[in-house]
Structures are given as C-alpha cells and as structure tokens.
Write an enzyme that holds these catalytic residues in place. Structure first.
Site, PDB file in Angstrom:
ATOM      1  N   ASN A   7       0.852  -1.186   0.000  1.00  0.00           N
ATOM      2  CA  ASN A   7       0.000   0.000   0.000  1.00  0.00           C
ATOM      3  C   ASN A   7       0.893   1.243   0.000  1.00  0.00           C
ATOM      4  O   ASN A   7       1.719   1.423   0.903  1.00  0.00           O
ATOM      5  CB  ASN A   7      -0.894  -0.025   1.249  1.00  0.00           C
ATOM      6  CG  ASN A   7      -1.920   1.100   1.263  1.00  0.00           C
ATOM      7  OD1 ASN A   7      -1.609   2.235   0.926  1.00  0.00           O
ATOM      8  ND2 ASN A   7      -3.133   0.787   1.668  1.00  0.00           N
ATOM      9  N   HIS A  43      -5.601   3.312  -1.370  1.00  0.00           N
ATOM     10  CA  HIS A  43      -6.872   3.504  -0.667  1.00  0.00           C
ATOM     11  C   HIS A  43      -7.235   4.986  -0.744  1.00  0.00           C
ATOM     12  O   HIS A  43      -7.012   5.736   0.203  1.00  0.00           O
ATOM     13  CB  HIS A  43      -6.734   3.044   0.783  1.00  0.00           C
ATOM     14  CG  HIS A  43      -8.025   2.991   1.533  1.00  0.00           C
ATOM     15  ND1 HIS A  43      -8.284   2.055   2.504  1.00  0.00           N
ATOM     16  CD2 HIS A  43      -9.146   3.757   1.462  1.00  0.00           C
ATOM     17  CE1 HIS A  43      -9.495   2.251   2.994  1.00  0.00           C
ATOM     18  NE2 HIS A  43     -10.033   3.286   2.382  1.00  0.00           N
ATOM     19  N   GLU A  70      -8.694   0.017  -2.706  1.00  0.00           N
ATOM     20  CA  GLU A  70      -9.529  -0.138  -1.523  1.00  0.00           C
ATOM     21  C   GLU A  70     -10.357   1.117  -1.301  1.00  0.00           C
ATOM     22  O   GLU A  70      -9.932   2.216  -1.647  1.00  0.00           O
ATOM     23  CB  GLU A  70      -8.669  -0.344  -0.269  1.00  0.00           C
ATOM     24  CG  GLU A  70      -7.802  -1.574  -0.269  1.00  0.00           C
ATOM     25  CD  GLU A  70      -7.001  -1.711   1.012  1.00  0.00           C
ATOM     26  OE1 GLU A  70      -6.509  -2.817   1.277  1.00  0.00           O
ATOM     27  OE2 GLU A  70      -6.862  -0.708   1.747  1.00  0.00           O
ATOM     28  N   HIS A 190      -3.773  -4.726   7.858  1.00  0.00           N
ATOM     29  CA  HIS A 190      -3.870  -3.675   8.876  1.00  0.00           C
ATOM     30  C   HIS A 190      -2.947  -4.004  10.047  1.00  0.00           C
ATOM     31  O   HIS A 190      -3.175  -4.946  10.804  1.00  0.00           O
ATOM     32  CB  HIS A 190      -5.293  -3.452   9.392  1.00  0.00           C
ATOM     33  CG  HIS A 190      -5.460  -2.064   9.955  1.00  0.00           C
ATOM     34  ND1 HIS A 190      -5.863  -0.995   9.174  1.00  0.00           N
ATOM     35  CD2 HIS A 190      -5.240  -1.557  11.182  1.00  0.00           C
ATOM     36  CE1 HIS A 190      -5.909   0.106   9.911  1.00  0.00           C
ATOM     37  NE2 HIS A 190      -5.520  -0.210  11.139  1.00  0.00           N
ATOM     38  N   GLY A 213       1.078  -1.425   4.314  1.00  0.00           N
ATOM     39  CA  GLY A 213       1.478  -0.089   3.923  1.00  0.00           C
ATOM     40  C   GLY A 213       2.238   0.642   5.004  1.00  0.00           C
ATOM     41  O   GLY A 213       3.446   0.837   4.928  1.00  0.00           O
ATOM     42  N   HIS A 214       1.546   1.072   6.060  1.00  0.00           N
ATOM     43  CA  HIS A 214       2.145   1.944   7.072  1.00  0.00           C
ATOM     44  C   HIS A 214       3.402   1.337   7.676  1.00  0.00           C
ATOM     45  O   HIS A 214       4.451   1.986   7.741  1.00  0.00           O
ATOM     46  CB  HIS A 214       1.121   2.253   8.164  1.00  0.00           C
ATOM     47  CG  HIS A 214       1.634   3.170   9.222  1.00  0.00           C
ATOM     48  ND1 HIS A 214       1.710   4.541   9.046  1.00  0.00           N
ATOM     49  CD2 HIS A 214       2.131   2.926  10.458  1.00  0.00           C
ATOM     50  CE1 HIS A 214       2.213   5.095  10.133  1.00  0.00           C
ATOM     51  NE2 HIS A 214       2.478   4.139  11.003  1.00  0.00           N
TER      52      HIS A 214
END
Length: 237
Positions: A7, A43, A70, A190, A213-214
C-alpha cells in the site's frame, strides 16, 4: 507463497506534505514491483489527503502486477474503480474523515447493499474482496454477498501479538478455516509488520495475499537511514 501487495498511501502523504512530486508515487509503484512485490494497493479517500483520484488513474498505466483499490463504495469511488479497472477492489466501511480503517463490515446488516455493489464490479470483470472482522457470522454473511474474497482486519491480532498474547491469532485461524470451507479467498491487512507477519502467515490456512502499507513504509525509512546518511557523508568528504 502468500502474495505481498504494498500500500503506497504513505508515499502520497509524504509527497502532499511538501507539494510538488517528490517522492514520485508512480516511480515508487514501478520500483516496488521491480523489487519483487506482487501488487500495489491504494486507498483513496474522499478528501484525497494522500492518494488522489488522479493518482489512481495514472497508476493504471504503470502497475503490471496486481492492482488493488480499496475504499468505501460510495458513488465517486465506484465510478473511479470502474474507470480504472483494477484486478481487485477491496470494500472497506470507512467513515468520511476516518484517519484509518477501524472495523470490518457488518455483512448481515449490509448484505443487500454489498451484494448490489459486488455484482456491479463482477459484471465488469473485477475481483472483489470485503473487509471483515474475524467473526464467523460475518464470514458467513460475506459469502452471501457473492464476494470472491474476504480481507481479515488484523489490527486486534497485531495488538495482541505486541503484548505477547499469541492466542490472539485463534479467531483469525477459525475465520480462515470457515472461509476455506465456504470457498472464499483469504486476504489480510492492517498493522501487519516485520515483527508479526511470519507468525500470522503460519497460522492462517489458505492465506492468499497481505496488503501492508504503514508498517512497511515506516520500516523502509528506518532500515534505509543508515545507508542514506552514509551516502551523504561520502558525498561531503
């Protein structure tokens, strides 16, 4: 092998903080694929605070692996997905203004709505996945919507893992077993990270794909700092 989709929202966040086009979202997407990732996830949110709708359109030309978009299937999002024709769309029940995703769908209460949206995407040849908590009734409800896959929302697993509770994986394992019995593909995402991803993978049967992602971008910044600082020092000698 479970596939990794990266992501790149945080790349866009960094770009937008300064203006201009550094870091270049399109180039990062190209490089991530060159480095071996199996896909690119974005996203876009209604306020376009990180990925912009135009980014979604531009990325279509450079993502040659799996393109996953997303978002909450509101009208503008649905139109964007139909225009971009990604390989996969992941439906997430984000509230407007939400900082990040915070829950999966109530697939029972929203069954009719999700079914209609999913049918529209599937008519256009787009694989569908819906964000769900590891609750067996929600997995069963997901099956009734006609979705191809579910994406297990893993924030609670990550929290339990961080505090040392390895039993926190159990609801996810049970949800994955049921999903397999129902012939649903299994994705997850997540707060998955280098610390917890191996344990998660080992305990989720049939895990097809993770979207990260993060944590991945944060880890890349930290693990790359030593190299970049020393590259600057060499230039300044």
């Amino acid at each position: 092998m479970t596939k990794l989709s990266v992501n790149i929202n945080k790349i866009a966040t960094l770009r937008n903080a300064r203006g201009g086009n550094v870091p270049n979202v399109l180039q990062v997407a190209k490089d991530i694929q060159k480095f071996g990732a199996h896909g690119v996830t974005i996203h876009p949110r209604p306020d376009e605070r990180h990925i912009r709708y135009q980014d979604a359109r531009d990325l279509k030309a450079v993502v040659y692996t799996e393109y996953n978009i997303e978002g909450n299937p509101q009208h503008n999002f649905i139109d964007l997905v139909l225009e971009c024709q990604p390989k996969q769309v992941t439906l997430v029940p984000d509230a407007i203004g939400a900082i990040t995703s915070s829950a999966g769908w109530d697939t029972i209460k929203n069954q009719s709505y999700l079914t209609d949206v999913i049918q529209e995407f599937k008519r256009n040849g787009i694989r569908t996945s819906i964000f769900v908590d590891p609750i067996l009734q929600m997995v069963e409800g997901a099956k009734k919507t006609g979705t191809d896959r579910i994406e297990l929302y893993t924030e609670e697993f990550a929290h339990q893992f961080e505090i040392g509770n390895r039993k926190g994986i159990e609801p996810y394992t049970q949800a994955a077993i049921l999903a397999q019995e129902l012939d649903l593909g299994i994705n997850a995402g997540h707060d998955l990270s280098l610390d917890n991803i191996k344990f998660f993978k080992e305990n989720i049967p049939g895990l097809l794909e993770v979207s990260i992602g993060h944590a991945l971008i944060s880890e890349a910044l930290y693990l790359g700092l030593d190299n970049v600082v020393n590259m600057y020092l060499q230039k300044l000698k």
